[in-house]
Design a protein around this motif. Sequence first.
Motif, PDB file in Angstrom:
ATOM      1  N   TYR A  64      59.123 -35.341 127.760  1.00  0.00           N
ATOM      2  CA  TYR A  64      58.371 -36.270 128.606  1.00  0.00           C
ATOM      3  C   TYR A  64      56.949 -35.770 128.838  1.00  0.00           C
ATOM      4  O   TYR A  64      55.980 -36.520 128.697  1.00  0.00           O
ATOM      5  CB  TYR A  64      59.103 -36.462 129.930  1.00  0.00           C
ATOM      6  N   CYS A  68      53.495 -37.504 127.526  1.00  0.00           N
ATOM      7  CA  CYS A  68      52.471 -37.928 128.482  1.00  0.00           C
ATOM      8  C   CYS A  68      51.118 -37.307 128.156  1.00  0.00           C
ATOM      9  O   CYS A  68      50.086 -37.954 128.285  1.00  0.00           O
ATOM     10  CB  CYS A  68      52.866 -37.569 129.911  1.00  0.00           C
ATOM     11  N   CYS A  73      49.858 -41.227 129.050  1.00  0.00           N
ATOM     12  CA  CYS A  73      50.546 -42.220 129.872  1.00  0.00           C
ATOM     13  C   CYS A  73      50.265 -41.957 131.344  1.00  0.00           C
ATOM     14  O   CYS A  73      50.167 -40.829 131.788  1.00  0.00           O
ATOM     15  CB  CYS A  73      52.044 -42.211 129.599  1.00  0.00           C
ATOM     16  N   ILE A  75      52.065 -43.032 134.502  1.00  0.00           N
ATOM     17  CA  ILE A  75      53.157 -43.675 135.230  1.00  0.00           C
ATOM     18  C   ILE A  75      53.348 -42.914 136.540  1.00  0.00           C
ATOM     19  O   ILE A  75      53.435 -41.695 136.553  1.00  0.00           O
ATOM     20  CB  ILE A  75      54.455 -43.714 134.402  1.00  0.00           C
ATOM     21  N   THR A  78      56.954 -43.613 141.653  1.00  0.00           N
ATOM     22  CA  THR A  78      57.743 -44.778 142.081  1.00  0.00           C
ATOM     23  C   THR A  78      58.178 -45.604 140.878  1.00  0.00           C
ATOM     24  O   THR A  78      59.348 -45.984 140.771  1.00  0.00           O
ATOM     25  CB  THR A  78      56.929 -45.650 143.054  1.00  0.00           C
ATOM     26  N   ALA A  79      57.267 -45.867 139.973  1.00  0.00           N
ATOM     27  CA  ALA A  79      57.614 -46.631 138.771  1.00  0.00           C
ATOM     28  C   ALA A  79      58.598 -45.860 137.901  1.00  0.00           C
ATOM     29  O   ALA A  79      59.520 -46.450 137.322  1.00  0.00           O
ATOM     30  CB  ALA A  79      56.350 -46.957 137.979  1.00  0.00           C
ATOM     31  N   PHE A  80      58.435 -44.538 137.837  1.00  0.00           N
ATOM     32  CA  PHE A  80      59.332 -43.704 137.042  1.00  0.00           C
ATOM     33  C   PHE A  80      60.748 -43.743 137.602  1.00  0.00           C
ATOM     34  O   PHE A  80      61.721 -43.939 136.866  1.00  0.00           O
ATOM     35  CB  PHE A  80      58.807 -42.269 137.000  1.00  0.00           C
ATOM     36  N   LYS A  82      62.073 -46.034 139.598  1.00  0.00           N
ATOM     37  CA  LYS A  82      62.611 -47.393 139.459  1.00  0.00           C
ATOM     38  C   LYS A  82      63.102 -47.636 138.032  1.00  0.00           C
ATOM     39  O   LYS A  82      64.191 -48.175 137.823  1.00  0.00           O
ATOM     40  CB  LYS A  82      61.539 -48.415 139.832  1.00  0.00           C
ATOM     41  N   LYS A  83      62.325 -47.202 137.054  1.00  0.00           N
ATOM     42  CA  LYS A  83      62.696 -47.374 135.649  1.00  0.00           C
ATOM     43  C   LYS A  83      63.986 -46.617 135.333  1.00  0.00           C
ATOM     44  O   LYS A  83      64.884 -47.143 134.682  1.00  0.00           O
ATOM     45  CB  LYS A  83      61.551 -46.876 134.764  1.00  0.00           C
ATOM     46  N   LYS A  84      64.092 -45.384 135.814  1.00  0.00           N
ATOM     47  CA  LYS A  84      65.299 -44.582 135.562  1.00  0.00           C
ATOM     48  C   LYS A  84      66.513 -45.149 136.294  1.00  0.00           C
ATOM     49  O   LYS A  84      67.623 -45.122 135.769  1.00  0.00           O
ATOM     50  CB  LYS A  84      65.079 -43.125 135.971  1.00  0.00           C
ATOM     51  N   LEU A  86      67.079 -48.305 137.060  1.00  0.00           N
ATOM     52  CA  LEU A  86      67.527 -49.497 136.335  1.00  0.00           C
ATOM     53  C   LEU A  86      68.243 -49.122 135.047  1.00  0.00           C
ATOM     54  O   LEU A  86      69.232 -49.744 134.664  1.00  0.00           O
ATOM     55  CB  LEU A  86      66.344 -50.415 136.034  1.00  0.00           C
ATOM     56  N   ARG A  87      67.758 -48.091 134.402  1.00  0.00           N
ATOM     57  CA  ARG A  87      68.299 -47.715 133.106  1.00  0.00           C
ATOM     58  C   ARG A  87      69.578 -46.893 133.206  1.00  0.00           C
ATOM     59  O   ARG A  87      70.441 -46.979 132.335  1.00  0.00           O
ATOM     60  CB  ARG A  87      67.244 -46.926 132.337  1.00  0.00           C
TER      61      ARG A  87
END
Length: 129
Positions: A64, A68, A73, A75, A78-80, A82-84, A86-87
């Motif tokens: 990672y 980056c 990148c 990111i 918070t976005a990281f 949320k993405k994890k 969901l996944r």
Amino acid sequence: MRLQELDILKFWGILLVVIGHVCAMYSPTPLIQPLDHSRFLFVVNRAIYSFHMPMFVFASGCVYSYQCENLKCKIGITAFVKKKALRLLIPYIAFGILLVLFMKVLGLRENVLDYAINGIFLNSFHSQE
């Protein structure tokens, strides 16, 4: 661009996971009871399990970070998260609920709520059933 060192680390990690799972079958409390228990294989299993997941987390963090730096990148945390979530978390919870419902329908467990909380979500299979 791939990093050969990380590929080597992943190879050894996967090999140790396979060896650890094989050795787990000869521990005093496996899922399927073997004919013989091996103290040596149990010690090997415990040794491998003491570091193999942190090693994968370390390798994942390296990949990672490397991506980056090279891809620039941007990111946020918070976005990281949320993405994890969901996944990873949503499929884990959905699978756990389906497994508990399956066990309830087949009558494999009497107290499925206890099994769901302790066995699946807390990963402590030492319930009193």
